[in-house]
Design an enzyme around this catalytic site. Structure first.
Site, PDB file in Angstrom:
ATOM      1  N   HIS A   1       5.552   6.843   6.690  1.00  0.00           N
ATOM      2  CA  HIS A   1       5.254   6.283   5.368  1.00  0.00           C
ATOM      3  C   HIS A   1       4.740   7.404   4.479  1.00  0.00           C
ATOM      4  CE1 HIS A   1       1.484   6.088   7.706  1.00  0.00           C
ATOM      5  NE2 HIS A   1       0.967   6.539   6.580  1.00  0.00           N
TER       6      HIS A   1
ATOM      7  N   HIS B   1       0.823  -1.212   0.000  1.00  0.00           N
ATOM      8  CA  HIS B   1       0.000   0.000   0.000  1.00  0.00           C
ATOM      9  C   HIS B   1       0.856   1.260   0.000  1.00  0.00           C
ATOM     10  CE1 HIS B   1      -3.409  -2.556   0.848  1.00  0.00           C
ATOM     11  NE2 HIS B   1      -2.757  -3.083   1.870  1.00  0.00           N
TER      12      HIS B   1
ATOM     13  N   THR C   1      -6.145   6.661   7.933  1.00  0.00           N
ATOM     14  CA  THR C   1      -6.651   6.906   6.572  1.00  0.00           C
ATOM     15  C   THR C   1      -6.681   5.622   5.748  1.00  0.00           C
ATOM     16  OG1 THR C   1      -4.493   7.411   5.618  1.00  0.00           O
ATOM     17  CG2 THR C   1      -5.701   9.247   6.626  1.00  0.00           C
ATOM     18  N   THR C   2      -6.392   4.486   6.392  1.00  0.00           N
ATOM     19  CA  THR C   2      -6.465   3.180   5.738  1.00  0.00           C
ATOM     20  C   THR C   2      -7.323   2.269   6.617  1.00  0.00           C
ATOM     21  OG1 THR C   2      -4.433   2.523   6.881  1.00  0.00           O
ATOM     22  CG2 THR C   2      -4.196   3.363   4.634  1.00  0.00           C
TER      23      THR C   2
ATOM     24  N   HIS D   1       2.278   9.009   1.140  1.00  0.00           N
ATOM     25  CA  HIS D   1       1.109   8.958   0.257  1.00  0.00           C
ATOM     26  C   HIS D   1       1.335   9.945  -0.877  1.00  0.00           C
ATOM     27  CE1 HIS D   1      -1.489   6.887   3.256  1.00  0.00           C
ATOM     28  NE2 HIS D   1      -0.834   7.621   4.137  1.00  0.00           N
TER      29      HIS D   1
ATOM     30  N   HIS E   1       3.544  10.592   6.728  1.00  0.00           N
ATOM     31  CA  HIS E   1       2.828  10.492   8.005  1.00  0.00           C
ATOM     32  C   HIS E   1       3.737   9.842   9.038  1.00  0.00           C
ATOM     33  CE1 HIS E   1      -1.358  10.548   5.878  1.00  0.00           C
ATOM     34  NE2 HIS E   1      -0.913  11.761   6.130  1.00  0.00           N
TER      35      HIS E   1
HETATM   36 ZN   LIG Z   1      -0.725   7.602   6.152  1.00  0.00          ZN
END
Ligand SMILES: [Zn+2]
Length: 250
Positions: free
Chosen positions: A116, A91, A200-201, A118, A135
């Site tokens: 991580h 992801h 957010t996941t 995005h 994040h």
């Molecule tokens: Zn994130």
């Protein structure tokens, strides 16, 4: 090998593939496009109901003119250098950090676990995405999550993250970094927006404290392109505010 054995093996393979395909048809994997896209996360697993039902979801569009000025506690990033591990979890690319890096804000304290990326940034500022966000995920002793978001704009090469973008890992192939200090990723100015939100996941758990730093840092077009070779888009769309107040440090 006898013909019968080969046939038996073929049948077994076919069976296990069918079982695999069926399992995936019933439980498509979550992602950002197709059947497992964000609009369907809640349907994929009973554990994901917050993705649909919670009224405090992330990310959000931060309208600066609506942010409430507040005497927010300064963020103290007591991060330490140490060996780190980069993983590609299917992801995103995530950098796992050893214990010893602590975020303090007033009396609150939380340990940095990982950061991580995005792309584009999940957060919008005044309706606009940045090309990328990192994040930084922290957890307090009583299990509460606190995330610091660092926005990226296109510009000069990010030297701190060169060892990351030069060696982005494939899935199942972790890459070790001998020494990395996450504090070097942060901008010098720590002014921030604060609000309550969620992961957010999936499972989109709420009760997460969000701090989005106002000052972006830079990364080069080439570094962004390296990440896009792995992930072109891994951002959840912005979610309704539902009356939440966004505070901004004075
Ligand atoms: Zn994130």
């Amino acid at each position: 090998m006898k013909k019968t054995n080969i046939l038996a093996m073929g049948a077994m393979l076919a069976l296990s593939c069918a079982a695999y395909a069926q399992d995936h048809a019933e439980h498509p994997h979550w992602g950002y496009q197709g059947k497992g896209d964000p609009a369907h996360w809640a349907e994929l697993d009973a554990a994901n109901t917050a993705c649909k039902l919670s009224k405090e979801q992330s990310p959000i569009d931060i309208e600066e003119r609506n942010a409430k000025k507040a005497p927010l506690a300064p963020l103290a990033f007591n991060y330490a250098a140490g060996p780190a591990e980069m993983i590609n979890n299917g992801h995103t690319v995530q950098i796992n950090l050893p214990p010893g890096s602590v975020l303090k804000a007033g009396d609150d304290s939380a340990n940095l676990l990982q950061f991580h990326f995005h792309t584009p940034s999940e957060e919008k500022i005044n309706g606009v995405n940045y090309p990328m966000v990192a994040h930084f995920v922290h957890k307090s002793a009583d299990g509460k999550l606190s995330v610091v978001a660092v926005l990226f704009k296109e510009g000069a090469e990010n030297k701190t993250l060169a060892p990351v973008f030069d060696a982005l890992p494939a899935e199942g192939k972790p890459v070790q970094l001998a020494s990395f200090n996450p504090v070097d990723v942060l901008p010098a100015n720590h002014a921030y927006f604060k609000f309550m939100g969620s992961l957010t996941t999936p499972p989109c758990s709420d009760g997460v404290r969000w701090q989005v730093l106002r000052t972006p840092v830079e990364l080069s077009k080439k570094q962004l392109a390296e990440f896009h070779k792995l992930y072109k888009m891994n951002a959840r769309p912005v979610q309704p505010l539902n009356g939440r107040v966004v505070e901004v440090s004075e």
